[in-house]
Design a protein around this motif. Structure first.
Motif, PDB file in Angstrom:
ATOM      1  N   UNK A  39       0.850  -1.190   0.000  1.00 21.04           N
ATOM      2  CA  UNK A  39       0.000   0.000   0.000  1.00 21.04           C
ATOM      3  C   UNK A  39       0.886   1.239   0.000  1.00 21.04           C
ATOM      4  N   UNK A  40       0.601   2.138  -0.915  1.00 21.21           N
ATOM      5  CA  UNK A  40       1.264   3.433  -0.946  1.00 21.21           C
ATOM      6  C   UNK A  40       0.181   4.490  -0.823  1.00 21.21           C
ATOM      7  N   UNK A  92      -5.841  -2.050  -8.913  1.00 14.99           N
ATOM      8  CA  UNK A  92      -6.259  -0.649  -8.903  1.00 14.99           C
ATOM      9  C   UNK A  92      -6.608  -0.207  -7.481  1.00 14.99           C
ATOM     10  N   UNK A  93      -7.231  -1.080  -6.709  1.00 18.06           N
ATOM     11  CA  UNK A  93      -7.545  -0.752  -5.313  1.00 18.06           C
ATOM     12  C   UNK A  93      -6.264  -0.420  -4.551  1.00 18.06           C
ATOM     13  N   UNK A  94      -5.223  -1.198  -4.763  1.00 18.12           N
ATOM     14  CA  UNK A  94      -3.937  -0.945  -4.104  1.00 18.12           C
ATOM     15  C   UNK A  94      -3.334   0.380  -4.558  1.00 18.12           C
ATOM     16  N   UNK A  95      -3.457   0.698  -5.861  1.00 24.53           N
ATOM     17  CA  UNK A  95      -2.947   1.978  -6.364  1.00 24.53           C
ATOM     18  C   UNK A  95      -3.597   3.150  -5.639  1.00 24.53           C
ATOM     19  N   UNK A  96      -4.845   2.975  -5.226  1.00 26.17           N
ATOM     20  CA  UNK A  96      -5.578   4.014  -4.505  1.00 26.17           C
ATOM     21  C   UNK A  96      -5.341   3.921  -2.995  1.00 26.17           C
ATOM     22  N   UNK A 137      -7.072  -1.042   1.484  1.00 25.87           N
ATOM     23  CA  UNK A 137      -6.758  -2.318   2.116  1.00 25.87           C
ATOM     24  C   UNK A 137      -7.562  -3.427   1.445  1.00 25.87           C
ATOM     25  N   UNK A 138      -7.022  -4.644   1.492  1.00 27.42           N
ATOM     26  CA  UNK A 138      -7.674  -5.816   0.909  1.00 27.42           C
ATOM     27  C   UNK A 138      -7.941  -6.814   2.031  1.00 27.42           C
TER      28      UNK A 138
END
Length: 185
Positions: free
Chosen positions: A4-5, A104-108, A111-112
């Motif tokens: 995560x960034x 894409x969720x990680x780019x934003x 959390x998963x």
């Protein structure tokens, strides 16, 4: 899965394009709001808290429009699950996107989570899905405000966001949290 960034205020947000329930595609690049675009990521059909949260937003959509704010909500759900959510939660006004990739969720900076099986609403959680996030983006594609969560609880209230928008629009209040390297300031 990538790390995560966090997204940084006053910096460009990642590109975003998703299909919409009812047809068509929503793309951040195509938005031309007067003031902001608000992107709301929700967990999916399995989340009853998401249903109540999004219904509140759906009911207040006109208030966001009055403030020059475009709104989209989206998840990593499939088309079928997104269609069920829109119907089950009686979302009549909102653009509801689906098929958000976990990359894409990680780019934003989202959390998963992994599935816990069937939820209290009787719906099976997907094997993997993104947790909630809310981002307010300027027309130039830079982040104004963002929040991400590890849980479905205690999300920013839309009444409070509307009040904050009134203030920031009237006062030209800048995005905060913009310092990337505090040792160099």
């Amino acid at each position: 899965m990538s790390a995560i960034t966090p997204l940084m205020p006053r910096q460009k947000v990642p590109s975003l394009s998703v299909p919409l329930v009812g047809g068509g595609t929503w793309s951040l690049a195509d938005q031309t709001p007067e003031n902001f675009t608000m992107v709301v990521f929700y967990r999916g059909l399995h989340c009853p808290i998401c249903g109540k949260y999004l219904k509140d937003l759906d009911d207040k959509l006109g208030e966001f429009a009055k403030r020059g704010v475009n709104v989209v909500v989206l998840s990593s759900d499939t088309q079928e699950r997104a269609e069920q959510a829109k119907e089950k939660w009686k979302l009549e006004n909102i653009d509801l996107g689906y098929g958000l990739s976990l990359e894409a969720a990680r780019e934003w900076g989202l959390y998963i989570s992994t599935s816990n099986g069937v939820t209290s609403s009787g719906v099976e959680e997907p094997a993997l899905f993104s947790e909630p996030g809310l981002f307010v983006v300027r027309p130039d594609g830079t982040l104004y405000f963002g929040t991400v969560q590890t849980m479905p609880f205690a999300r920013p209230a839309f009444d409070q966001i509307l009040g904050a928008l009134d203030f920031v629009i009237a006062k030209g209040y800048p995005a905060r949290g913009e310092v990337i390297d505090h040792t160099n300031v």
